[in-house]
Design a protein around this motif. Structure first.
Motif: not given
Length: 422
Positions: A109-115
């Motif tokens: 898994g990963s955390e995805g696109r975000h700020d």
């Protein structure tokens, strides 16, 4: 192998750190080389040397950094926070690998696109991206220089080294410069061991012919990738450490240990991982969901015969203890299983890959329920079908290990060309 060392140096010549003095016998134009005074001092990571030099190597660049929770300073500040607060660095983006930039995602898994809430920087997701799609991420992030600073654990199937490879290839496609900040191999860099990957078994746990325990640092791997495996060299600069020796274990470095992923909590985990991760290719638990992943191993229906069989082999440097545990997640979640805990009593003598093979051979012999994963994941982990088919044919540990001796020796000869430390 494709490029000679001379061709690599000609293709990747960039200026060293201004504070460093390059020795013709020990450094290449693509490598920031330490001074004699620095060599006599404490271990300094690539990031420490970059920062101490006032980030001169990044002067004028729009920087994106590939990193995760292991990208920390000696006083455990994250390098992203440090660079973001420093006017000498134009840090414009963070690039997160598997598990994410802040490390909150489990395996796969990963955390995805975000700020990023701490800095406000955009965090782009690199996980499972490669080639032109990943190059497009670099372009969209507006960077011209990609920096890599992640702590590896020394095993070919640990995905961060292939994040490094994929990002180097994508940077080449996007016309970006690539900078690697070196950190120690926590299980030493004395030698490579284990089978070498065959290209037809390539995946994200091994893209190129590298030994299962590679015995290299990430900067050395970057040089190897650039010289042997990329379609064409990327503009590469590596900032090497000072004060590290190939025989040095992580607890001798003076650096803090940050879990490199959720199931890599301690340097002890890294010590066994290059071998016991092979259990991931079977129906046995590799200890995920316990407090000692990759040390605790087992399945329902296994009793003390497994530990006795392992100890009967006289494996160097380790004992197997009969153990029972109930994983909180992953295989056998919430159920009590029997098995072993690997206890390393002499890490200099210990051979993690041989131990991993011994665990497979003995488990198959003493437990009638033993089975490989139906997708033959073990072949991806070992790099070919050879280990699986040899064990199925009744080979003993010595016979399995002998099967990779020649390919390991060939890898070792190439590996030597790219080493930076004694």
């Amino acid at each position: 192998m494709r490029l000679s060392r001379r061709a690599l140096l000609a293709a990747t010549a960039v200026a060293p750190l201004p504070a460093c003095t390059a020795s013709p016998s020990t450094a290449s134009p693509s490598t920031a080389s330490p001074s004699a005074a620095e060599d006599r001092g404490r271990l300094r990571t690539g990031f420490e040397r970059l920062a101490d030099d006032g980030y001169a190597l990044l002067d004028g660049a729009r920087v994106g950094i590939v990193t995760n929770p292991t990208g920390v300073t000696r006083d455990v500040r994250h390098v992203v926070d440090v660079m973001h607060a420093d006017d000498r660095v134009n840090l414009v983006a963070v690039l997160g690998p598997e598990h994410g930039f802040r490390g909150t995602a489990q395996a796969g898994g990963s955390e995805g696109r975000h700020d990023d809430p701490a800095t406000g920087l955009p965090v782009h997701d690199t996980y499972l991206k490669r080639g032109q799609p990943l190059a497009n991420v670099f372009t969209a992030a507006g960077v011209d220089t990609v920096v890599f600073d992640i702590q590896d654990v020394g095993a070919r199937f640990y995905t961060y080294v292939w994040t490094l490879y994929d990002c180097m290839e994508a940077a080449r496609l996007a016309g970006k410069r690539f900078v690697v900040l070196d950190r120690p191999n926590p299980v030493t860099g004395r030698a490579a061991s284990g089978p070498v990957l065959h290209r037809e078994f390539a995946s994200f746990v091994g893209r190129q012919p590298v030994a299962q325990a590679h015995g290299m640092t990430v900067a050395e791997l970057a040089r190897l990738f650039n010289g042997e495996f990329l379609a064409a060299p990327v503009e590469l600069d590596v900032v090497r450490m000072t004060g590290w020796r190939r025989s040095q274990w992580y607890d001798a470095t003076g650096l803090p240990w940050v879990p490199a992923s959720p199931n890599m909590p301690t340097p002890d985990t890294a010590l066994v991982y290059a071998g016991t991760c092979l259990l991931e290719g079977t129906n046995l638990s590799e200890g995920r969901g316990t407090t000692r992943p990759f040390e605790l191993l087992g399945a329902e229906g296994i009793d003390g015969r497994w530990a006795a069989a392992v100890n009967g082999l006289g494996l160097p440097g380790a004992h197997a203890r009969e153990a029972y545990f109930a994983p909180a997640f992953s295989k056998f979640r919430g159920r009590t299983v029997g098995g072993v805990q690997i206890h390393v009593h002499d890490r200099d003598a210990y051979d993690p890959v041989r131990t991993g093979v011994a665990l497979l051979v003995t488990a198959k012999r003493v437990w009638s329920g033993f089975a490989w994963r139906s997708d033959h994941w073990i072949d991806r982990l070992t790099g070919s079908a050879r280990v699986r088919t040899a064990i199925d044919a009744g080979a003993n540990v010595d016979e399995v290990v002998a099967g990779w001796r020649e390919e390991l020796a060939a890898f070792g000869r190439v590996r030597r060309e790219y080493l930076l430390y004694e």
